[in-house]
Design an enzyme around this catalytic site. Structure first.
Site, short mmCIF file in Angstrom:
data_model
loop_
_atom_site.label_atom_id
_atom_site.label_comp_id
_atom_site.label_asym_id
_atom_site.label_seq_id
_atom_site.Cartn_x
_atom_site.Cartn_y
_atom_site.Cartn_z
N LYS A 68 26.07 -5.37 -0.58
CA LYS A 68 27.42 -5.56 -0.67
C LYS A 68 28.01 -4.66 0.59
CE LYS A 68 27.35 -4.73 -5.66
NZ LYS A 68 27.43 -3.59 -6.57
N ARG B 23 0.89 -1.36 0.02
CA ARG B 23 -0.21 0.02 -0.07
C ARG B 23 0.93 1.46 0.10
NH1 ARG B 23 -3.14 -3.51 1.44
NH2 ARG B 23 -1.56 -4.05 2.56
N THR B 24 1.66 1.31 1.12
CA THR B 24 2.42 2.72 1.07
C THR B 24 3.22 3.18 -0.29
OG1 THR B 24 2.52 2.35 3.59
CG2 THR B 24 3.99 3.85 2.54
N HIS C 239 4.95 5.90 11.76
CA HIS C 239 4.45 5.98 10.41
C HIS C 239 3.44 7.16 10.04
CE1 HIS C 239 3.32 4.41 6.62
NE2 HIS C 239 3.12 3.23 6.80
C1 NCD Z 1 1.32 -0.66 8.16
C2 NCD Z 1 2.92 -0.87 8.42
O1 NCD Z 1 3.69 -0.92 7.46
O2 NCD Z 1 3.40 -0.39 9.55
N1 NCD Z 1 1.05 -0.83 6.91
C3 NCD Z 1 0.83 0.19 6.07
O3 NCD Z 1 1.74 0.83 5.95
N2 NCD Z 1 -0.44 0.31 5.75
C4 NCD Z 1 0.68 -1.74 9.18
C5 NCD Z 1 1.13 -3.16 9.14
O4 NCD Z 1 2.10 -3.42 8.36
O5 NCD Z 1 0.75 -3.82 10.04
#
Ligand code: NCD
Length: 303
Positions: free
Chosen positions: A90, A61-62, A139
């Protein structure tokens, strides 16, 4: 493992997005207003600009959300999602990788398993760095899109009862989101087993901690569910914990509940709940695209 918390929040977010601590309410209003505008417009303000997606951890997703956001705005993306095939194997340091890549691009979106990675990158970079997840730290772009989702689904951010359920210890989206929610008049309920409870650092005296969703479901306006972050357990005890929102939980919930999840889900929300209009997790993805478009325009849209 020691938990590392972002130290320098004096850095302006337009220079680098490290932590949600960098945002004040007017900044959030500005980003959300820009997201509203970009969600309906067809402008290409980032034509000729590029970003690099540098991901040291898995992402669907991100990374694709930043990719879509950038290309919709007329810009281009250099995706480095498989660092396994790059010079990292490396033995190149993160600092050298950043100093090399910054010559090719206007901003760099970084996901890394080390909690201090974003700040290390920022310390050597002269272009904006966007934290797309620093280990079990934060995040921030996910939390901004979560907050935007809440504001859209409920037409505002005050007077809400928000329940966060799951792995609150390692869940970086929860860490960032709790900090943002505290800027508003919001009551926070935390549902997790003791081993996965929210670190004290993020806890507030008005929060209530629970073991069972049933204790709070009837009063909840926003239910934000996360998966157990198994990959972060390292040397800790393996925790045999699974949970799921059930149809009977939904029957007890408010008719205007908003059910959210940052995704991926691994059983916390059964697919039978997808058709419930209160399930907002796929709308959340769409809102995320608009928030990331807004962030990119704010960071690199001006010369
Ligand atoms: C989340 C993450 O990577 O922290 N995913 C995301 O970016 N939507 C949540 C997760 O991985 O559980």
């Amino acid at each position: 493992m020691d938990t590392y918390y972002t130290k320098d929040i004096s850095l302006p977010w337009r220079r680098a997005v490290v932590s949600v601590d960098q945002f004040k309410k007017p900044d959030i209003d500005e980003i959300f207003a820009l997201a509203d505008r970009l969600s309906v417009g067809r402008t290409m303000p980032l034509t000729g600009k590029s970003i690099i997606n540098l991901f040291y951890e898995p992402s669907t997703r991100t990374s694709s959300s930043f990719y879509a956001a950038m290309t919709r705005l007329g810009g281009s993306v250099i995706p480095i999602n498989e660092v396994n095939y790059s010079s990292v194997t490396k033995g190149e340091t993160l600092e050298d990788t950043i100093r090399t890549l910054e010559s090719f691009t206007d901003a760099l979106v970084l996901r890394h398993y080390d909690e201090d990675a974003t700040e290390r990158a920022v310390s050597v970079a002269s272009i904006p760095i966007i934290n797309a997840g620093n280990g079990a730290g934060e995040h921030p772009t996910q939390a901004l899109l979560d907050l935007y989702t809440i504001s859209k689904e409920r037409d505002g951010l005050n007077g809400l009862n928000v329940t966060l359920m799951g792995d609150l210890k390692h869940g970086r989206t929860v860490h960032s989101l709790t900090k943002l929610l505290r800027m508003y008049d919001v009551k926070i309920n935390l549902v997790s087993p003791p081993e996965l409870s929210l670190p004290r650092f993020y806890l507030h005296k008005n929060d209530t901690e629970h073991r069972e969703l049933g204790e709070v479901i009837a009063d909840t306006d926003i239910l934000y569910v996360t998966r157990v972050q198994k990959e972060r357990f390292f040397d800790e005890l393996e925790i045999d914990f699974s949970y799921s929102v059930t149809r009977s939980d939904m029957d007890l919930a408010k008719t205007n509940l908003v059910l959210m999840h940052p995704l991926p889900r691994v059983g916390e929300i059964p697919i039978e709940l997808d058709s419930d209009p209160r399930s907002a997790y796929f709308r959340q993805v769409k809102y995320g695209l608009h928030v990331r478009m807004a962030l990119l325009v704010a960071l690199i849209g001006r010369d």
